[in-house]
Design a protein around this motif. Structure first.
Motif, PDB file in Angstrom:
ATOM      1  N   ASP A 161     -13.985 -23.817  20.929  1.00 19.62           N
ATOM      2  CA  ASP A 161     -14.698 -22.766  20.198  1.00 19.62           C
ATOM      3  C   ASP A 161     -13.961 -21.456  20.413  1.00 19.62           C
ATOM      4  O   ASP A 161     -12.979 -21.395  21.156  1.00 19.62           O
ATOM      5  CB  ASP A 161     -16.174 -22.660  20.631  1.00 19.62           C
ATOM      6  CG  ASP A 161     -16.362 -22.213  22.069  1.00 19.62           C
ATOM      7  OD1 ASP A 161     -16.123 -21.024  22.338  1.00 19.62           O
ATOM      8  OD2 ASP A 161     -16.752 -23.023  22.923  1.00 19.62           O
ATOM      9  N   ILE A 162     -14.418 -20.388  19.760  1.00 21.39           N
ATOM     10  CA  ILE A 162     -13.694 -19.110  19.785  1.00 21.39           C
ATOM     11  C   ILE A 162     -13.515 -18.606  21.217  1.00 21.39           C
ATOM     12  O   ILE A 162     -12.410 -18.277  21.647  1.00 21.39           O
ATOM     13  CB  ILE A 162     -14.440 -18.034  18.970  1.00 21.39           C
ATOM     14  CG1 ILE A 162     -14.574 -18.448  17.506  1.00 21.39           C
ATOM     15  CG2 ILE A 162     -13.706 -16.699  19.046  1.00 21.39           C
ATOM     16  CD1 ILE A 162     -15.414 -17.484  16.670  1.00 21.39           C
ATOM     17  N   ARG A 163     -14.625 -18.502  21.951  1.00 18.36           N
ATOM     18  CA  ARG A 163     -14.568 -17.851  23.259  1.00 18.36           C
ATOM     19  C   ARG A 163     -13.891 -18.725  24.309  1.00 18.36           C
ATOM     20  O   ARG A 163     -13.148 -18.224  25.158  1.00 18.36           O
ATOM     21  CB  ARG A 163     -15.972 -17.445  23.713  1.00 18.36           C
ATOM     22  CG  ARG A 163     -16.732 -16.613  22.693  1.00 18.36           C
ATOM     23  CD  ARG A 163     -15.943 -15.427  22.139  1.00 18.36           C
ATOM     24  NE  ARG A 163     -16.665 -14.755  21.057  1.00 18.36           N
ATOM     25  CZ  ARG A 163     -16.159 -13.798  20.305  1.00 18.36           C
ATOM     26  NH1 ARG A 163     -14.919 -13.401  20.480  1.00 18.36           N
ATOM     27  NH2 ARG A 163     -16.893 -13.235  19.353  1.00 18.36           N
ATOM     28  N   ALA A 164     -14.139 -20.036  24.264  1.00 15.32           N
ATOM     29  CA  ALA A 164     -13.409 -20.936  25.162  1.00 15.32           C
ATOM     30  C   ALA A 164     -11.923 -20.892  24.830  1.00 15.32           C
ATOM     31  O   ALA A 164     -11.070 -20.950  25.727  1.00 15.32           O
ATOM     32  CB  ALA A 164     -13.944 -22.359  25.044  1.00 15.32           C
ATOM     33  N   GLY A 165     -11.607 -20.765  23.540  1.00 14.98           N
ATOM     34  CA  GLY A 165     -10.202 -20.716  23.120  1.00 14.98           C
ATOM     35  C   GLY A 165      -9.465 -19.542  23.728  1.00 14.98           C
ATOM     36  O   GLY A 165      -8.356 -19.692  24.273  1.00 14.98           O
ATOM     37  N   ILE A 166     -10.053 -18.349  23.671  1.00 14.16           N
ATOM     38  CA  ILE A 166      -9.374 -17.180  24.248  1.00 14.16           C
ATOM     39  C   ILE A 166      -9.344 -17.278  25.767  1.00 14.16           C
ATOM     40  O   ILE A 166      -8.393 -16.831  26.418  1.00 14.16           O
ATOM     41  CB  ILE A 166     -10.039 -15.870  23.777  1.00 14.16           C
ATOM     42  CG1 ILE A 166      -9.072 -14.691  23.938  1.00 14.16           C
ATOM     43  CG2 ILE A 166     -11.342 -15.590  24.497  1.00 14.16           C
ATOM     44  CD1 ILE A 166      -7.917 -14.675  22.983  1.00 14.16           C
ATOM     45  N   SER A 167     -10.351 -17.916  26.357  1.00 16.42           N
ATOM     46  CA  SER A 167     -10.367 -18.113  27.809  1.00 16.42           C
ATOM     47  C   SER A 167      -9.224 -19.025  28.246  1.00 16.42           C
ATOM     48  O   SER A 167      -8.539 -18.756  29.247  1.00 16.42           O
ATOM     49  CB  SER A 167     -11.709 -18.702  28.248  1.00 16.42           C
ATOM     50  OG  SER A 167     -12.771 -17.859  27.860  1.00 16.42           O
ATOM     51  N   LEU A 168      -9.009 -20.096  27.507  1.00 16.97           N
ATOM     52  CA  LEU A 168      -7.896 -20.996  27.814  1.00 16.97           C
ATOM     53  C   LEU A 168      -6.560 -20.296  27.599  1.00 16.97           C
ATOM     54  O   LEU A 168      -5.593 -20.539  28.335  1.00 16.97           O
ATOM     55  CB  LEU A 168      -7.990 -22.253  26.946  1.00 16.97           C
ATOM     56  CG  LEU A 168      -9.205 -23.148  27.212  1.00 16.97           C
ATOM     57  CD1 LEU A 168      -9.279 -24.277  26.188  1.00 16.97           C
ATOM     58  CD2 LEU A 168      -9.183 -23.703  28.631  1.00 16.97           C
ATOM     59  N   LEU A 169      -6.490 -19.413  26.606  1.00 14.30           N
ATOM     60  CA  LEU A 169      -5.280 -18.635  26.362  1.00 14.30           C
ATOM     61  C   LEU A 169      -4.995 -17.715  27.550  1.00 14.30           C
ATOM     62  O   LEU A 169      -3.851 -17.592  28.002  1.00 14.30           O
ATOM     63  CB  LEU A 169      -5.447 -17.825  25.068  1.00 14.30           C
ATOM     64  CG  LEU A 169      -4.322 -16.886  24.647  1.00 14.30           C
ATOM     65  CD1 LEU A 169      -2.985 -17.600  24.618  1.00 14.30           C
ATOM     66  CD2 LEU A 169      -4.627 -16.281  23.287  1.00 14.30           C
TER      67      LEU A 169
END
Length: 436
Positions: A387-395
């Motif tokens: 999802d959006i927020r997990a995506g930026i967290s993984l980034l």
């Protein structure tokens, strides 16, 4: 399907300006449907979710002109209501959760609003009851086609009423407010969401001729008016992106300046990052984050483990809990992350564990993070953004990791972050977009 290739372990430097707030943009763009006059909106983020909504409005018949890279004019003087019952709309509307917010203004101005069951992040149940219960209280008739998952509300005339919302839903509050501004009589909404997004929407509607009082509180009073006019509105900087940059600076031990953040609208965000031990300074309307070799999580005054939990505004926003969790993996100390709102938002932690993080997923809503204090770097890996927020967290995790990571399904990140790889490159990140 595109991917990001990220070479971790490099410090960032320089300054970055946050985009316009995604969640505010989705609300105020829907509000243009309330008037036949021209509305100009500035600082519109160029992201997938917002662009999808603008496309839907164009299909509805709204005249749209791009005035500059992030500024648009909208004029809804020739709306094609029949589009709402077309197969095209059932397809287009179902791909965007924010499309639910066209229902309130269409119901108020045209007497009917329809929506397919909207999509969006797969982060748990996100019910729509608050929206439709509000419309029903205003006098609308509700119908639901179970076979096609298609919702509808209709009313010859909405009438003001008193209502107590069952939850302080941001999009629910926005939708009901937009319906109530053209209702006959006075509406009071108690337990209304009072996030800056709702405050901005209310200020915009008032500039169009609406009569909304109590802005910034959880009790809104709306005196219905016969019609609204045009206006010009500027969207706030995105507080979620600001929190993302703070986390990124801490995890990469970088010195970074975040420009024009609108400090007065950040609420608990600076305080929560300070509790994680991250230094940040207010310089005018900028945030300056010095390079830190380590940061230590504060315990409570009795020595017990800190809990970071989400809550309705002015509590901490749930959209930043994923970032706080990642940042805590390299802190000194332990923190409990409590995600109260969504039962699937913490399920990305298995990817962090694969990278070497010490995270215990207690249940779908809680995770305990034992920080490494940078004594053990995260390891690069291949992962998929859920999802959006997990995506930026993984980034963020990948930027701090040793080695080269691959993140797949980055369309999820593009839904909420504008031109992310170019902006990261401008501050020294080693990131490359790979098109399949």
């Amino acid at each position: 399907m595109a991917s990001f290739k990220i070479e971790g372990g490099h410090k960032l430097h320089g300054s970055i300006t946050p985009q316009g707030a995604k969640n505010e943009a989705l609300q105020v763009i829907c509000a243009v449907l309330l008037t036949s006059e021209k509305v100009i909106i500035n600082n519109v983020p160029d992201i997938i979710d917002v662009n999808k909504l603008i496309f839907i409005l164009g299909e509805l018949g709204v005249k749209i002109e791009k005035l500059a890279s992030n500024s648009y004019s909208f004029q809804a003087d020739e709306i094609n209501i029949d589009y709402l019952e077309s197969e095209d709309f059932k397809r287009d509307g179902s791909s965007l959760r924010g499309s639910i917010m066209i229902v309130g203004p269409l119901l108020a101005r045209f007497g009917k609003g329809y929506i397919p069951r909207p999509g969006g992040d797969k982060i748990g149940r996100r019910r729509l009851d608050t929206h439709f219960e509000g419309f029903i209280r205003l006098g609308a008739k509700f119908r639901y086609n179970r076979e096609e998952h298609f919702y509808g509300v209709e009313a010859d005339q909405l009438h003001g009423t008193d209502m107590l919302l069952d939850e302080a839903s941001v999009t629910g509050t926005a939708n009901i407010v937009m319906a109530a501004v053209l209702a006959k009589g006075t509406t009071t909404i108690y337990n209304a969401a009072c996030e800056p997004y709702i405050q901005q929407l209310s200020k915009m509607l008032n500039s169009m001729g609406a009569k909304i009082t109590g802005v910034g509180s959880n009790l809104l009073k709306i005196e219905g008016v016969d019609k609204l006019g045009g206006c010009e509105h500027t969207i706030l900087p995105d507080m979620i992106e600001i929190g993302s940059w703070i986390g990124m600076a801490a995890m990469t031990k970088s010195e970074l300046t975040i420009k024009n953040v609108s400090w007065k609208d950040l609420g608990q965000i600076p305080n929560v990052f300070r509790k994680l031990g991250i230094q940040l300074e207010k310089k005018g309307d900028d945030i300056f984050i010095p390079a830190q070799e380590s940061y230590e999580i504060q315990n409570y005054i009795d020595g017990s483990v800190l809990t970071v939990a989400d809550a309705p505004w002015p509590g901490f926003t749930p959209d930043l809990l994923s970032i706080v969790l990642v940042v805590a993996t390299q802190a000194k100390g332990t923190v409990l992350i409590h995600q109260k709102m969504f039962e699937s938002r913490l399920f990305f932690v298995d990817k962090l564990i694969d990278m070497g993080a010490k995270v215990i997923l207690c249940d779908p809503h809680r995770a305990t993070v034992i920080g490494h204090d940078f004594e053990s770097q995260l390891k690069a890996t291949k992962m998929t953004s859920p999802d959006i927020r997990a995506g930026i967290s993984l980034l963020i995790a990948a930027l701090s990791a040793t080695g080269t990571s691959i993140i797949n399904n980055i369309e999820q990140i593009d839904r909420g972050y504008e031109n992310i790889e170019a902006r990261l490159k401008s501050i020294g990140a080693k990131i490359e977009r790979i098109e399949d």
